[in-house]
Design a protein around this motif. Structure first.
Motif, mmCIF file in Angstrom:
data_model
loop_
_atom_site.group_PDB
_atom_site.id
_atom_site.type_symbol
_atom_site.label_atom_id
_atom_site.label_comp_id
_atom_site.label_asym_id
_atom_site.label_seq_id
_atom_site.Cartn_x
_atom_site.Cartn_y
_atom_site.Cartn_z
ATOM 1 N N GLN A 1 0.834 -1.207 0.000
ATOM 2 C CA GLN A 1 0.000 0.000 0.000
ATOM 3 C C GLN A 1 0.865 1.252 0.000
ATOM 4 N N TRP B 1 -3.824 -2.446 -6.195
ATOM 5 C CA TRP B 1 -3.067 -1.476 -5.398
ATOM 6 C C TRP B 1 -3.163 -0.076 -5.991
ATOM 7 N N ASN C 1 -6.392 1.236 -4.616
ATOM 8 C CA ASN C 1 -6.156 1.449 -3.193
ATOM 9 C C ASN C 1 -5.391 2.746 -2.959
#
Length: 387
Positions: free
Chosen positions: A25, A370, A373
């Motif tokens: 992340q 990701w 995210n």
């Protein structure tokens, strides 16, 4: 935007799989134009001579500052006394980290503190934020709320950190509801689902691995630490009801000896493979080789192992914990079972009989990336800084 990420849950050379989802992340966020991230990952180390114990020796030897997979990572030590004083950890952590943070902040001011786990990171971030006059955010991941948020000696610190934060993140709507039930402000909590490396976690031929393991029947895999909360014992107890199935436990932890003894006692030890803590990059071929991934956890936020398994085209059987119902919205992805061996065996049998197409299973988690995210996280931080 200059972010100071505070993360006790972060991989290192001693524990390369520890909190790898925080690393992924953070790396995705740091790749955004105009974003600079400094990671401070405090390491809990007891005083000498306990620091020489095998459990802590490798951690104590970690470099204090390094480039970790392209991220700027500091690893200051803070005092840890095993077995006592967990309620003192935020203060000890903050005291150890503050001199470094003050220096870095003077050199290039931070805009925001991003705490990536609720305990001890959240209360420590609160202390540091007050000292530096910075806004801070805390992300809840599951056990940090369910355990530390309900433990008598740490609950108040967890709740206070949540109430004073400029923003909060939860990995599932179910976890957000748990945070609100503790007394945290609902209007400051954003649900922030995990990402997944969709290129690495993808369907593939697992016949070579199955042959290597000597598995000719059904292959079940459970990905997770071998700890009581994950309840892999229930899968072992279900094996006598599934005579053609072999279980692979991909993980390590304090309950391993207990699980080995249980398998022997039930006469299924020849059908249980303890694979240990596999390198994260090696997980896809193990998961893709399995027919079903089973993880009957007592509590979760929204487990990365669930998402990664589905991305590999492997359906899952899990219990009703955390965001289970938010993820399993299509029966092709798997089933939620009651937490006892017969129910697990029945659910596994139904998933095996359905023989879901791996591409259809994978499609259920296409939204988990990701990039998505990081985009959501970037916009969330912008809102905090604009407030």
């Amino acid at each position: 935007m200059r972010i100071f990420t505070l993360a006790t849950l972060f991989p290192n050379a001693a524990r390369p799989n520890f909190g790898i989802f925080v690393e992924r992340q953070t790396a995705a966020l740091a790749a955004r134009a105009g974003v600079e991230v400094t990671v401070i990952s405090p390491q809990a180390v007891p005083p000498w001579p306990l620091s020489r114990h095998s459990r802590y020796r490798a951690i104590a030897a970690l470099p204090a500052h390094e480039s970790w997979h392209g991220l700027d990572v500091h690893r200051p030590r803070f005092m840890h006394v095993p077995g006592i004083g967990s309620h003192w950890q935020p203060q000890l952590l903050a005291r150890a980290v503050l001199p470094m943070v003050r220096r870095l902040h003077r050199e290039q001011p931070f805009d925001l503190i991003d705490a990536e786990f609720f305990y001890p990171d959240g209360p420590a971030a609160r202390i540091i934020a007050q000292e530096l006059g910075l806004p801070y955010s805390v992300k809840a991941r599951g056990a940090d709320i369910h355990h530390w948020g309900n433990a008598a000696r740490t609950r108040e610190a967890v709740v206070q950190a949540g109430r004073d934060a400029n923003g909060l993140l939860a990995v599932s709507a179910a976890l957000k509801a748990d945070m609100v039930a503790l007394g945290m402000p609902a209007d400051r909590i954003m649900v922030h689902y995990t990402g997944c490396d969709q290129q690495r976690f993808a369907p593939q031929d697992g016949s070579a691995l199955r042959q290597q393991l000597g598995i000719t029947g059904q292959m079940l895999i459970s990905v997770g630490a071998l700890i009581p909360r994950k309840r892999q014992n229930l899968i072992i107890e279900a094996l006598p009801l599934m005579p053609d199935a072999t279980l692979v436990l991909a993980g390590a932890g304090e309950a391993e000896a207990e699980f080995r003894a249980l398998a022997v006692r039930l006469g299924v030890d020849s059908r249980v493979t303890f694979a240990g803590s596999l390198p994260h990059d090696d997980l896809p071929r193990w998961i893709a080789a399995a027919d079903v991934m089973v993880l009957p956890s007592k509590s979760e936020g929204l487990a990365n192992a669930w998402v990664e398994s589905l991305a590999c085209g492997t359906p899952i059987v899990i219990c009703d914990a955390g965001g289970a119902a938010e993820l399993l919205t299509d029966p092709v992805a798997g089933l939620i079972a009651d937490a006892h061996p017969a129910a697990l065996a029945d659910a596994i049998g139904r998933v095996l009989a359905a023989r879901p197409d791996p591409a259809a299973v994978r499609a259920c988690v296409a939204r988990f990336s990701w990039d998505r995210n990081a985009d959501e996280l970037h916009r969330y931080f912008e809102r905090i800084l604009a407030a």
